[in-house]
Scaffold this motif. Sequence first.
Motif, PDB file in Angstrom:
ATOM      1  N   LEU A   1      36.395  62.344  25.705  1.00 38.26           N
ATOM      2  CA  LEU A   1      37.085  61.238  26.245  1.00 38.26           C
ATOM      3  C   LEU A   1      36.455  60.061  26.258  1.00 38.26           C
ATOM      4  O   LEU A   1      36.883  59.691  25.671  1.00 38.26           O
ATOM      5  N   ILE A   2      34.880  59.443  26.187  1.00 34.88           N
ATOM      6  CA  ILE A   2      34.481  58.942  25.900  1.00 34.88           C
ATOM      7  C   ILE A   2      33.790  58.670  24.796  1.00 34.88           C
ATOM      8  O   ILE A   2      34.111  57.201  24.442  1.00 34.88           O
ATOM      9  N   LEU A   3      33.641  58.977  23.765  1.00 32.95           N
ATOM     10  CA  LEU A   3      33.641  58.987  22.039  1.00 32.95           C
ATOM     11  C   LEU A   3      35.302  58.581  21.897  1.00 32.95           C
ATOM     12  O   LEU A   3      35.098  57.473  21.054  1.00 32.95           O
ATOM     13  N   ARG A   4      36.487  58.984  22.817  1.00 30.38           N
ATOM     14  CA  ARG A   4      37.323  58.126  22.330  1.00 30.38           C
ATOM     15  C   ARG A   4      38.043  57.089  22.650  1.00 30.38           C
ATOM     16  O   ARG A   4      38.775  55.469  21.699  1.00 30.38           O
TER      17      ARG A   4
ATOM     18  N   VAL B   1      27.266  53.262  21.472  1.00 33.50           N
ATOM     19  CA  VAL B   1      27.844  54.395  22.618  1.00 33.50           C
ATOM     20  C   VAL B   1      27.932  55.805  20.991  1.00 33.50           C
ATOM     21  O   VAL B   1      27.259  56.857  21.279  1.00 33.50           O
ATOM     22  N   ARG B   2      28.992  55.378  20.203  1.00 35.91           N
ATOM     23  CA  ARG B   2      28.869  56.112  19.233  1.00 35.91           C
ATOM     24  C   ARG B   2      27.234  56.517  18.406  1.00 35.91           C
ATOM     25  O   ARG B   2      27.493  57.546  17.897  1.00 35.91           O
ATOM     26  N   LEU B   3      26.970  54.993  17.512  1.00 32.93           N
ATOM     27  CA  LEU B   3      25.291  55.529  16.973  1.00 32.93           C
ATOM     28  C   LEU B   3      24.408  55.943  18.163  1.00 32.93           C
ATOM     29  O   LEU B   3      24.192  57.057  17.482  1.00 32.93           O
ATOM     30  N   ILE B   4      24.313  55.760  19.557  1.00 31.71           N
ATOM     31  CA  ILE B   4      23.406  56.881  19.958  1.00 31.71           C
ATOM     32  C   ILE B   4      23.648  58.254  19.818  1.00 31.71           C
ATOM     33  O   ILE B   4      23.278  59.155  19.489  1.00 31.71           O
TER      34      ILE B   4
ATOM     35  N   LEU C   1      23.691  45.216  30.716  1.00 28.95           N
ATOM     36  CA  LEU C   1      25.302  46.229  31.014  1.00 28.95           C
ATOM     37  C   LEU C   1      25.646  47.095  29.524  1.00 28.95           C
ATOM     38  O   LEU C   1      25.506  48.516  30.537  1.00 28.95           O
ATOM     39  N   THR C   2      25.055  46.472  28.170  1.00 27.31           N
ATOM     40  CA  THR C   2      25.261  47.273  27.171  1.00 27.31           C
ATOM     41  C   THR C   2      24.404  48.733  27.072  1.00 27.31           C
ATOM     42  O   THR C   2      24.449  50.301  27.185  1.00 27.31           O
ATOM     43  N   ALA C   3      22.941  48.284  27.718  1.00 28.34           N
ATOM     44  CA  ALA C   3      21.380  49.253  27.357  1.00 28.34           C
ATOM     45  C   ALA C   3      22.490  50.393  28.496  1.00 28.34           C
ATOM     46  O   ALA C   3      22.006  51.171  28.204  1.00 28.34           O
ATOM     47  N   LEU C   4      22.206  49.959  29.758  1.00 29.16           N
ATOM     48  CA  LEU C   4      22.396  50.882  30.519  1.00 29.16           C
ATOM     49  C   LEU C   4      23.693  52.114  30.716  1.00 29.16           C
ATOM     50  O   LEU C   4      23.624  53.030  31.278  1.00 29.16           O
ATOM     51  N   LEU C   5      24.535  51.089  29.716  1.00 29.65           N
ATOM     52  CA  LEU C   5      25.898  51.717  29.515  1.00 29.65           C
ATOM     53  C   LEU C   5      25.553  53.320  28.280  1.00 29.65           C
ATOM     54  O   LEU C   5      26.105  53.805  28.331  1.00 29.65           O
ATOM     55  N   ALA C   6      25.132  52.323  27.022  1.00 30.53           N
ATOM     56  CA  ALA C   6      25.896  53.252  26.409  1.00 30.53           C
ATOM     57  C   ALA C   6      24.453  54.207  26.196  1.00 30.53           C
ATOM     58  O   ALA C   6      24.805  55.069  25.445  1.00 30.53           O
ATOM     59  N   VAL C   7      23.227  54.413  26.205  1.00 30.15           N
ATOM     60  CA  VAL C   7      22.234  54.869  26.577  1.00 30.15           C
ATOM     61  C   VAL C   7      22.638  56.512  27.232  1.00 30.15           C
ATOM     62  O   VAL C   7      23.001  57.549  26.291  1.00 30.15           O
ATOM     63  N   PRO C   8      23.138  56.457  28.692  1.00 25.14           N
ATOM     64  CA  PRO C   8      23.459  57.282  28.994  1.00 25.14           C
ATOM     65  C   PRO C   8      24.349  58.732  28.441  1.00 25.14           C
ATOM     66  O   PRO C   8      25.270  59.807  28.521  1.00 25.14           O
ATOM     67  N   LEU C   9      24.863  57.423  28.224  1.00 26.90           N
ATOM     68  CA  LEU C   9      26.810  57.862  27.832  1.00 26.90           C
ATOM     69  C   LEU C   9      26.414  58.749  26.386  1.00 26.90           C
ATOM     70  O   LEU C   9      27.415  59.412  25.934  1.00 26.90           O
ATOM     71  N   GLY C  10      26.431  58.107  25.289  1.00 28.04           N
ATOM     72  CA  GLY C  10      25.666  58.281  24.414  1.00 28.04           C
ATOM     73  C   GLY C  10      24.633  59.740  23.891  1.00 28.04           C
ATOM     74  O   GLY C  10      24.901  60.616  23.313  1.00 28.04           O
TER      75      GLY C  10
ATOM     76  N   TYR D   1      24.553  61.842  26.704  1.00 31.09           N
ATOM     77  CA  TYR D   1      25.617  63.136  27.777  1.00 31.09           C
ATOM     78  C   TYR D   1      26.744  63.356  26.442  1.00 31.09           C
ATOM     79  O   TYR D   1      26.886  64.972  26.036  1.00 31.09           O
ATOM     80  N   SER D   2      27.009  62.821  25.961  1.00 31.96           N
ATOM     81  CA  SER D   2      28.282  62.616  24.892  1.00 31.96           C
ATOM     82  C   SER D   2      27.084  63.965  23.016  1.00 31.96           C
ATOM     83  O   SER D   2      28.636  64.152  22.625  1.00 31.96           O
ATOM     84  N   ALA D   3      25.675  63.817  23.468  1.00 34.87           N
ATOM     85  CA  ALA D   3      25.596  63.865  21.899  1.00 34.87           C
ATOM     86  C   ALA D   3      24.808  65.490  22.839  1.00 34.87           C
ATOM     87  O   ALA D   3      25.198  66.376  21.915  1.00 34.87           O
ATOM     88  N   ILE D   4      24.819  66.150  24.273  1.00 28.41           N
ATOM     89  CA  ILE D   4      24.244  66.576  24.859  1.00 28.41           C
ATOM     90  C   ILE D   4      24.954  67.962  24.506  1.00 28.41           C
ATOM     91  O   ILE D   4      25.512  69.613  23.960  1.00 28.41           O
ATOM     92  N   LYS D   5      26.598  67.755  25.226  1.00 26.75           N
ATOM     93  CA  LYS D   5      27.720  67.904  25.531  1.00 26.75           C
ATOM     94  C   LYS D   5      28.926  68.456  24.940  1.00 26.75           C
ATOM     95  O   LYS D   5      30.059  66.905  24.786  1.00 26.75           O
ATOM     96  N   PRO D   6      29.013  67.473  22.802  1.00 24.48           N
ATOM     97  CA  PRO D   6      30.145  67.403  23.016  1.00 24.48           C
ATOM     98  C   PRO D   6      31.254  67.579  22.884  1.00 24.48           C
ATOM     99  O   PRO D   6      32.425  67.009  22.196  1.00 24.48           O
ATOM    100  N   HIS D   7      31.196  69.035  23.319  1.00 25.83           N
ATOM    101  CA  HIS D   7      32.543  69.672  23.473  1.00 25.83           C
ATOM    102  C   HIS D   7      32.866  69.453  24.689  1.00 25.83           C
ATOM    103  O   HIS D   7      34.572  70.936  25.014  1.00 25.83           O
ATOM    104  N   ALA D   8      32.118  68.957  25.993  1.00 22.37           N
ATOM    105  CA  ALA D   8      32.717  68.359  27.165  1.00 22.37           C
ATOM    106  C   ALA D   8      33.993  67.649  27.194  1.00 22.37           C
ATOM    107  O   ALA D   8      34.548  66.787  26.279  1.00 22.37           O
ATOM    108  N   THR D   9      34.705  67.953  27.918  1.00 21.43           N
ATOM    109  CA  THR D   9      36.276  67.301  27.665  1.00 21.43           C
ATOM    110  C   THR D   9      35.242  65.177  27.812  1.00 21.43           C
ATOM    111  O   THR D   9      36.432  64.718  27.697  1.00 21.43           O
TER     112      THR D   9
END
Length: 324
Positions: free
Chosen positions: A113-116, A203-206, A90-99, A101-109
């Motif tokens: 929210l993911i990083l917070r 998520v934060r590390l990725i 579950l951690t791998a399936l969620l952390a990889v796409p969330l990390g 996405y948040s890196a590709i579009k860091p300024h998106a709402t």
Amino acid sequence: MSMTRFLFKRLLQAVGVLLAISLIAFVLRDALPGADGASSGAAWRRYPQFLGELLRLDFGTSSFFHRPALEVVLGYLPATVELVLSGSLLTALLAVPLGIYSAIKPHATVARLILRLAALGVSLPVFLTAILLIQVFSLGLSSATTGASTGWLAGLGGMPAYGRGNPVPLWGNWATNFASWQGLAYLALPALSLAAGMLPLFVRLIHTEMRRVLASDYIRFAHARGLSPWRIYAWHALKNALLPVVTLGGIQLGSLMAYTLLVESVFQWPGVGLMFLDAVERGDRPLIVTYLLVAGVLFLLINTLVDLCCRLLDPRVVAPGGMQ
């Protein structure tokens, strides 16, 4: 350094760690309450005898179960392995796409929210997350209020949050919750609680590693060559960002053992973590020592596999944290 030398070096390190684990277990065996006449005599004479017993897989007899301690631990081990695998998946399936996405579009709402939420999740203890999941998905929100819940939230609740149900037998002591919908229902909340303890950190590390890699020159060159963005993100960037993630995954196994103790205690999941807590309460000395030995060996094996994965990802790696 060739792969053969690398494996030989890791094997020597593993032998040294195993000896250290056995020494700690030997000292602990005599320090725990209930030590008997076996602890008489000089320690330097008894330690080789203790090593001989371990090599014969003679870990003593549980004072509560009246069975070999190793047999008891191995009987409870499949439930914990299944829980750890589910939480890690579950951690791998969620952390990889969330990390990513948040890196590709860091300024998106959504990325903010993911990083917070990840920052908030790091500070939440696992047992509190488990209790919240039980309240929402097992008891239901309506049980926590004086009035009836309204909307789609009113339909939550009813998921099992105690025990393992009736796992399907596979072989010997091994039974699985993966083979039935009922088993998956019993596994869902404990696995999600375990994943919640690791997910925010990964998520934060990725996110951080992907941002670092995306700012490098070879990624700019890949864009200039006209490669598709998803090929750049999923192959070139992610591959180079995975090395510290895999390394952290091995380090986090120590924390995962602690998380497993808490999760199994809250959900009464019949794994080695719950068995260990019961053994401590009963003062079952052989079972406590056997658990620590088995956990140490498993931790060592998994860390060795992590080192091999790091070596495959980056051939310059010659030792944990080292480069050729």
